[in-house]
Scaffold this active site. Structure first.
Site, mmCIF file in Angstrom:
data_model
loop_
_atom_site.group_PDB
_atom_site.id
_atom_site.type_symbol
_atom_site.label_atom_id
_atom_site.label_comp_id
_atom_site.label_asym_id
_atom_site.label_seq_id
_atom_site.Cartn_x
_atom_site.Cartn_y
_atom_site.Cartn_z
ATOM 1 N N GLU A 564 0.887 -1.351 -0.065
ATOM 2 C CA GLU A 564 0.113 -0.104 0.035
ATOM 3 C C GLU A 564 0.911 1.053 -0.042
ATOM 4 O OE1 GLU A 564 -2.442 0.836 3.338
ATOM 5 O OE2 GLU A 564 -1.142 -0.629 4.746
ATOM 6 N N GLU A 573 4.718 8.875 -3.850
ATOM 7 C CA GLU A 573 5.464 8.629 -2.716
ATOM 8 C C GLU A 573 6.453 7.412 -3.274
ATOM 9 O OE1 GLU A 573 2.786 7.834 0.696
ATOM 10 O OE2 GLU A 573 1.985 9.872 0.647
#
Length: 817
Positions: A564, A573
Site C-alpha cells: 500500500e 510516494e
C-alpha cells in the site's frame, strides 16, 4: 465463477456526533431609522437574530457632503464663466472635514461584536467624474478609519455601480478595485465583504442624495447601462478583478446577493469556490407558499445546504424584510423565530405571576392597545422563522464529510515514507478507512482462488501460496491476507517486511498475540530484502533482521507481493521505485503484484482559498509555491467541461507491476556503470538507472466559461487485481470524484494532490487549457514539473496563446529515494 468470499468484519469509523449546523442570521435595513443601541440588539436577539448591520455615518454627514459638493460645483460654474476667455484654472477637489459626534451613530463598545458596519451606498467609487470618484473614496476611507477605531470587525461595502470591465466607455471598475485595496490598508484588521449579486445588475433603488446624478455625463451613462445585456459571469469577473488587485487578501470576501431565479450550476459552483462571508436575501429572493408565507425554492434550499457545508460557513443576511418586531412597542411580546421561548418572554411570564399586578389604568391602556389592528409578530419575522426552519432541517452529513471535518482545504506536505519513519498515529489514520482494506482483502482472496483453479505452482515446498506484505506498517494488510486465506481455504505463508524499527516491534507483538505466530516478520527496507529465508533451523513465524553480510542460507521467492505504497497521485510516494527494488523476490513466471497497475489523473481547478494560503506561506517559505500538497479539496471549481476525446479529468500516465525483467536488467546495468546513462536521468545528474520511471504528459482541456487557473488537482486509480484469466470484474480503487462511487465508494484513505501555480492564469470564455506535466528523476530523488497554457481558437485549425504560467518544479522538495 469463483465461490464468493466470506464476508468479514468491516472496520467502521468511530461515530462522529452529528451536530446541527448553526446559521448565524443578520438583519439589514437600507434605511435603518434608529441607531443600533444595546436595547435594539437585545430586542433583535430575542426575536432570533444574531447580528445587525449599522451605517457608519449618519444622514447629517450625508447632508454635509451634499452641501460641500453643491458649493464646489457652484464655484466651478463661477470660475468657468469668468475664465471663458482666458486660460482655465483647475479647482482642487474639496476635502471632507473630519467626523463630528452627530455624523456617526457608532461608538466603541462591547456590543460592536454583534454589529456589521455597512458603508454608505450613495457614493460612487466607479464614477468617471473625477470629483465624484474622489469624494466617494474620501467618504469610504473616513468610514473605514472610524469603524476600525471603534473596533468594528466586519464591514460590508456595496459593490461597484458598473460591473462591465470590458466597456470602452467606463474604466470605473479598476478605480473601485484600487479604492478597496486602499481601504484594506487603512483598516488593517477589518474584514471587508463586497456586496455583489450572484449575476446581473443589482436591483435599482431610489436613494435620496445619491452622488451618481452629480457626475458629468450621467444621462449618457444611464442610457448605456439600460441597454446592457446580462452576462452571467460578469459579476464574478468584476469580483475577480477586485481581489486580484487586492492580491487575494485573506481579509477580503464576498457578500453574495441571491436572486429569485438561480443561475446555472456552473455559476453556483464558481461562487462556492470563492471566500463567501455572507449570503444576502431580499424579499424578492423568496416566494410565497399557499398560506402566503415566504419560502425558498428547492434549488435555493439545495444551494444553502451546499454553501453551509463550507469549512467556514457564510452568515445569512436578511435585507429589507421589515423592521425588527417589537421595537416600536415595548408592550408587544414577540416570540423568538427559532421556535423556542424568548428569554424576555419567559422572564415576563414569571413576573406576571407575582403579586405585583398592573394598575387599573395600566390594564385599560394595555386592553385598548391589544384591541387595535396590529400585524402578527410572527408575520413580521416570517423570513427569519423560515430560515430557522431550514436550519433545523439540514440534511445529515455523509461519513466522508464527518471524517473530513476540519481537513477541508487544509494544505499538507506529502509524506516521505522512504526517509521518515511514520508515527503510530499516522498509520492509525490510514487504517480507519472503511473501504480500502476490504477491497485489498477481496483482491487477495480472488488471487488465491485463481491460484488454485489454474493450478499455479507455489514458491513454498508445502504448496502454500507465499504472500509478502512489503511495507507492512502496523499490519492491517497482514491481517487481511490471513483473513483471505481463511475465507478461501487456500493455505498461505505470510511475510511482513517493514523498515520502521518502531513498527517492527508492534508487528512482532501482533504476531505473538493476534496472528498465532504464523507470520514471518522481517525488519528491512523492501529493496534490500533477499526474499523468504529458507533456514532449516528457524521455524515459520520467526522474527528476522536482515543485514548486508553474505547470506548463510538460500532465499526463496514470493508468489503475491502486496503493498500500500500509493500516494495521492499514485506514484508520488515512490511506489514504482519501491516495487522495482523488491521485484527480484517475485516468482518470475507466476508472481503477481497487488496492486498490478495504477494511473495518475489531472484537471485544472479554480481554488482562490488555496492560492491565498500558499501566497501567505511563500512569505517565509521559498518552496511554498512549488510544493505539491495533499489536500481535501472542497471550496474549488472544476473549470473544464467534458467533451468528446477531452474529459474533465484526464489520465496523465500509468505504471504496471511487475516490470519486464529486461527493463530491470538495463536499470541495474546503468546503476553499476555497465551502460552509459541517457535521457532525463543523466541530464539531471544521474546515471539513468531510474529513467524508466520518468514520465511526461500533455493534456488539453476545454473551458466553456471564463475563469482562473490556480492549480492542478491530481487523483489516481489503481487496479488491485485484474480479475485473472477468467476475466472477472476488476478490483479497483479510485479517488477521482467522477468514478470513486463506482469503484471504491466512501474510501477516505487518500486526499487529492494539488499542484499550485505561482500566479493565477486568467482565460476568457471558450478557451482551451494545455497542461504539461513531467515526472523527473536523478536517481536520488523524484520530483514533478508542471506548466499551464491558455489558448483561444482563431480559425478551424489555428489557435492563439493567451497566456502561460511559470514552470512549477518540486525539485527542491522532491521525494528522496
Amino acid at each position: 465463477m469463483a465461490a464468493p468470499v466470506t464476508p468479514v468484519e468491516v472496520e467502521v469509523l468511530p461515530q462522529v456526533e452529528e451536530i446541527t449546523p448553526i446559521f448565524y442570521v443578520g438583519h439589514h435595513e437600507s434605511a435603518r431609522p434608529l441607531p443600533v443601541t444595546d436595547l435594539v440588539l437585545r430586542q433583535a436577539q430575542d426575536v432570533g437574530y444574531d447580528m445587525l448591520t449599522s451605517p457608519i455615518t449618519s444622514p447629517h454627514f450625508h447632508s454635509r457632503v451634499l452641501t460641500l459638493i453643491s458649493n464646489h460645483l457652484s464655484e466651478l460654474s463661477v470660475l468657468d464663466s469668468s475664465n471663458r476667455n482666458s486660460n482655465k484654472s483647475i479647482s482642487p477637489v474639496p476635502i471632507i472635514p473630519p467626523l463630528t459626534p452627530v455624523d456617526t451613530p457608532l461608538t466603541p463598545g462591547d456590543s460592536l461584536s454583534q454589529i456589521i458596519a455597512y458603508s454608505s451606498p450613495w457614493i460612487d467609487l466607479c464614477s468617471s467624474d473625477p470629483l465624484i470618484s474622489n469624494i466617494s473614496r474620501q467618504i469610504l476611507n473616513i468610514e473605514i478609519a472610524y469603524a476600525s477605531f471603534c473596533g468594528v470587525g466586519n464591514i460590508i461595502i456595496p459593490g461597484p455601480r458598473n460591473y462591465s470591465n470590458g466597456s470602452a466607455e467606463n474604466d470605473g471598475l479598476i478605480q473601485y478595485a484600487r479604492a478597496i485595496q486602499e481601504a484594506l490598508t487603512i483598516g488593517s484588521y477589518i474584514q471587508i465583504a463586497i456586496h455583489i449579486p450572484m449575476y446581473g445588475p443589482e436591483e435599482a433603488k431610489e436613494m435620496t442624495g445619491d452622488l451618481l446624478p452629480f457626475a458629468k455625463g450621467y444621462n449618457v451613462s444611464q442610457k448605456a447601462k439600460s441597454n446592457h445585456e446580462i452576462d452571467l459571469f460578469e459579476t464574478w469577473d468584476a469580483w475577480n478583478l477586485i481581489r486580484s488587485v487586492c492580491k487575494y487578501s485573506s481579509r477580503l470576501s464576498v457578500a453574495l446577493g441571491l436572486p429569485r431565479q438561480l443561475p446555472s450550476e456552473s455559476l453556483q459552483s464558481r461562487w462556492f469556490a470563492e471566500p463567501l462571508r455572507l449570503l444576502c436575501f431580499t424579499p424578492t429572493t423568496f416566494t410565497k407558499n399557499k398560506g402566503g408565507h415566504p419560502v425558498l425554492s428547492k434549488s435555493h434550499q439545495s444551494l444553502i445546504s451546499r454553501y453551509m457545508r463550507l469549512k467556514q460557513p457564510p452568515w445569512l443576511l436578511l435585507s429589507d424584510v421589515g423592521p425588527i418586531p417589537g421595537l416600536n412597542d415595548p408592550l408587544q411580546r414577540t416570540p423568538t423565530a427559532d421556535g423556542f421561548p424568548s428569554p424576555s418572554v419567559v422572564a415576563d411570564a414569571s413576573r406576571s405571576a407575582s403579586p405585583s399586578s398592573p394598575t387599573p389604568a395600566e390594564a385599560e391602556k394595555l386592553s385598548k392597545y391589544t384591541q387595535k389592528s396590529q400585524p402578527n409578530p410572527k408575520d413580521q419575522a416570517a423570513h427569519l422563522t423560515y430560515i430557522r426552519y431550514l436550519q433545523r432541517h439540514q440534511p445529515a452529513r455523509t461519513p466522508i464529510e464527518q471524517f473530513g471535518q476540519g481537513y477541508q482545504d487544509y494544505l499538507q506536505a506529502p509524506l516521505q515514507p522512504l526517509t521518515d519513519n511514520l508515527e503510530s498515529v499516522t498509520y492509525e489514520v490510514f487504517e480507519k478507512d472503511p473501504v480500502k482494506y476490504d477491497w485489498y482483502e477481496r483482491a487477495i482472496a480472488e488471487a488465491l482462488l485463481d491460484w488454485v483453479k489454474l493450478h499455479k505452482p507455489t514458491s513454498n515446498p508445502s504448496g502454500a501460496v507465499v504472500i509478502a506484505v512489503a511495507g507492512s506498517g502496523r499490519g492491517p494488510l497482514v491481517t487481511r491476507s490471513l483473513r483471505a486465506s481463511q475465507a478461501t481455504g487456500v493455505p498461505v505463508e505470510v511475510w511482513a517486511v517493514e523498515k520502521n524499527p518502531n513498527a517492527y516491534v508492534l508487528l512482532q507483538r501482533h504476531n505473538e498475540e493476534d496472528w498465532g505466530g504464523v507470520v514471518n516478520v522481517v525488519k528491512s527496507d523492501m529493496r534490500s530484502w533477499k526474499g523468504p529465508f529458507r533456514s532449516i533451523v528457524g521455524p515459520i513465524g520467526q522474527a528476522v533482521t536482515t543485514t548486508k553480510t553474505t547470506l548463510a542460507s538460500p532465499y526463496g521467492k514470493v508468489d503475491i507481493l502486496v503493498s500500500e505504497l500509493l500516494g495521492s497521485f499514485a506514484d508520488n510516494e515512490l511506489s514504482p521505485e519501491c516495487l522495482d527494488g523488491v521485484q527480484h523476490v517475485l516468482a518470475a513466471e507466476y508472481g503477481i503484484s497487488i496492486p498490478s497497475s495504477y494511473t495518475a489523473h489531472l484537471t485544472p481547478i479554480l481554488a482562490p482559498r488555496l492560492h491565498a494560503d500558499i501566497s501567505h506561506r511563500a512569505i517565509t517559505d521559498s518552496t511554498a509555491t512549488e510544493t505539491p500538497y495533499v489536500v481535501m479539496l472542497h471550496a474549488i471549481d472544476y473549470i473544464a467541461i467534458s467533451v468528446p476525446h477531452h474529459p474533465k479529468i484526464q489520465q496523465a500516465w500509468e505504471f504496471t507491476h511487475p516490470l519486464p525483467t529486461a527493463t530491470l536488467a538495463v536499470a541495474e546495468a546503468r546503476r553499476s556503470g555497465g551502460v552509459s546513462g541517457g535521457g532525463g536521468g543523466s541530464m539531471s545528474g544521474g546515471d539513468g538507472a531510474n529513467e524508466h520511471n520518468s514520465r511526461y504528459s500533455m493534456l488539453k482541456f476545454v473551458c466553456r466559461d471564463r475563469g482562473v487557473v490556480n492549480g492542478l488537482a491530481g487523483y489516481f486509480e489503481a487496479v488491485l487485481y485484474d480479475g485473472g484469466e477468467e476475466d472477472r470484474q476488476k478490483v479497483e480503487l479510485s479517488t477521482r470524484p467522477d468514478t470513486i462511487d463506482a469503484k471504491s465508494k466512501d474510501m477516505i484513505s487518500w486526499f487529492p494532490i494539488y499542484f499550485p501555480l505561482k500566479d493565477p492564469l486568467y482565460f476568457p470564455d471558450h478557451s482551451e487549457l494545455q497542461v504539461s506535466i513531467w515526472r523527473q528523476t536523478d536517481d536520488r530523488k523524484v520530483w514533478y514539473e508542471w506548466l499551464v497554457e491558455a489558448f483561444v481558437m482563431v480559425g478551424p485549425n489555428k489557435r492563439m496563446r493567451l497566456g502561460m504560467s511559470e514552470l512549477g518544479s518540486s525539485r527542491k522538495a522532491g521525494c528522496l529515494m
